[in-house]
Structures are given as structure tokens and as C-alpha cells.
Design a protein around this motif. Structure first.
Motif: not given
Length: 218
Positions: A139, A176, A192-194, A196, A202, A204
Motif C-alpha cells: 500500500n 480528497c 477523507t483523502c485516498t 491509490k 490504497m 486513506m
């Protein structure tokens, strides 16, 4: 093998050749020398010729390893992969096998075809192939900004710092929700920020945008 032609004025002439007809000849060029003698011991002028044996049989290579799948080394976008090269046999001695990429090489994330080739002393070859697949199972990492606080009695556009993200295989894509530059209502909104990466791994993180009412004037 054809015999030399003998001619003499009297019968009884004989000849001999070395190596003799019917001998086993090694690969390559062998010179055969022949001498003759008539019945009373008079020698004939010697003659010679060559016998050339060609190797037209390619070597036989064993089965290549089965396809290999291995995860990338921690913190890297590649993996060192070792395997056992196949053996080979040939009608004329040894036929060394060379594989490319070699065992113990660093293989990048993705699928790489390995070709193993046996070559004999006549440069005749035989090959087999297999694949090495290196997977990215790691990740990315992401660090959100600290909570953001602004003062307003009405919904307000808030721009906040971008999160910091990294990955073992290049830069991940960061999104985000709500995005920076969105309109935030009075109160607390969780963003919430992800992150990838290309392999869909991923990570978060979250932070708050606090829109607090003005106590005097805004």
C-alpha cells in the motif's frame, strides 16, 4: 566410402587406406591417405582425400521452470528472483545453457519473459521460455494535513494543503472528498483523502475542516 581406382599393367595390385573404409569419423574434416602396390612390390604414388562430417543435430534442452510469481521486495518496485536453469544434451558433447535475464537478476513489477538457450559446438541451438511476474502488494502511504479552522457565519470556500503521499512504485494518485476549494458549511466537515497506486493498492487518512461562526465580525 568409395574405393580408390587402381590401374596396373599386371593383375594383382592392392591398396590400403588410413582410416579404412567403414571406420567411424569424428565431426570435422579427416584426411584419408591411400597407398597402392602391384603384385611384385612396385609402389604406386600415394593419394589422399578428405571426409567431412557435419553436425546438423541441434541440442535437446530440458523443460524450463514453471512460470514464477513473486511479490516485490519491501520498499522496492522490483524483486530479485532465482530459478534453476534447464539442462541440455547434445550428440557432440556439451551444450551450455544461458538464460536471459539470468537467475538472481532484479525483475521489475510486471511480467518478464525469460528465454533459456542451449548452444552446441556447431552453434546449433534449442530454446525454452517461461515468465517471471512480480506483483506490487504494498500500500502507498499518505499523511493528511492538520485540521483546518476558518471563521464564517455562512458557507465558505476553503482551500487546504494537499496530503503527502508516496509509494514503492512511483507517485500514487491522491483524491480528497470534499476537494480543496469546495464550499464548506458552518460546522465540522470530515475530509477523507485516498492514495491509490497503479496496482490499486490504497491508503486513506482523514482530517476536519471546522467553519466556526464569527463571535464579533467576520
Amino acid at each position: 566410402m568409395f574405393a580408390p581406382t587402381m590401374m596396373d599393367n599386371c593383375p594383382g595390385a592392392t591398396f590400403s587406406c588410413t582410416p579404412a573404409s567403414g571406420s567411424t569419423f569424428a565431426k570435422g574434416v579427416t584426411t584419408v591417405s591411400c597407398t597402392g602396390m602391384d603384385a611384385v612390390g612396385n609402389p604406386a604414388a600415394p593419394c589422399s582425400f578428405t571426409v567431412t562430417v557435419n553436425d546438423n543435430q541441434p541440442p535437446m534442452i530440458g523443460a524450463c521452470p514453471t512460470n514464477i510469481t513473486q511479490p516485490a521486495t519491501t520498499g522496492a518496485c522490483a524483486a530479485t528472483v532465482s530459478y534453476t536453469a534447464p539442462a541440455a544434451t547434445d550428440n557432440c558433447g556439451a551444450a551450455p545453457v544461458v538464460c536471459a535475464p539470468a537467475s538472481g537478476s532484479s525483475f521489475p513489477v510486471g511480467t518478464t519473459t525469460v528465454t533459456c538457450t542451449a548452444t552446441d559446438t556447431s552453434n546449433l541451438t534449442a530454446s525454452c521460455m517461461f515468465t517471471v511476474t512480480v506483483t506490487d502488494t504494498q500500500n502507498p502511504t499518505i499523511t493528511c494535513p492538520t485540521d483546518q479552522t476558518v471563521s464564517s457565519n455562512v458557507p465558505i470556500v476553503v482551500n487546504y494543503p494537499a496530503p503527502m503521499a508516496s509509494d514503492n512504485c512511483g507517485a500514487p494518485t491522491v483524491t480528497c472528498v470534499p476537494a480543496s476549494g469546495s464550499t464548506f458549511a458552518v460546522g465540522t466537515t470530515t475530509v477523507t483523502c485516498t492514495a491509490k497506486d497503479a496496482a490499486n493498492n490504497m491508503a486513506m487518512c482523514n482530517f476536519n475542516v471546522n467553519v466556526v461562526p464569527c463571535t464579533v465580525t467576520c
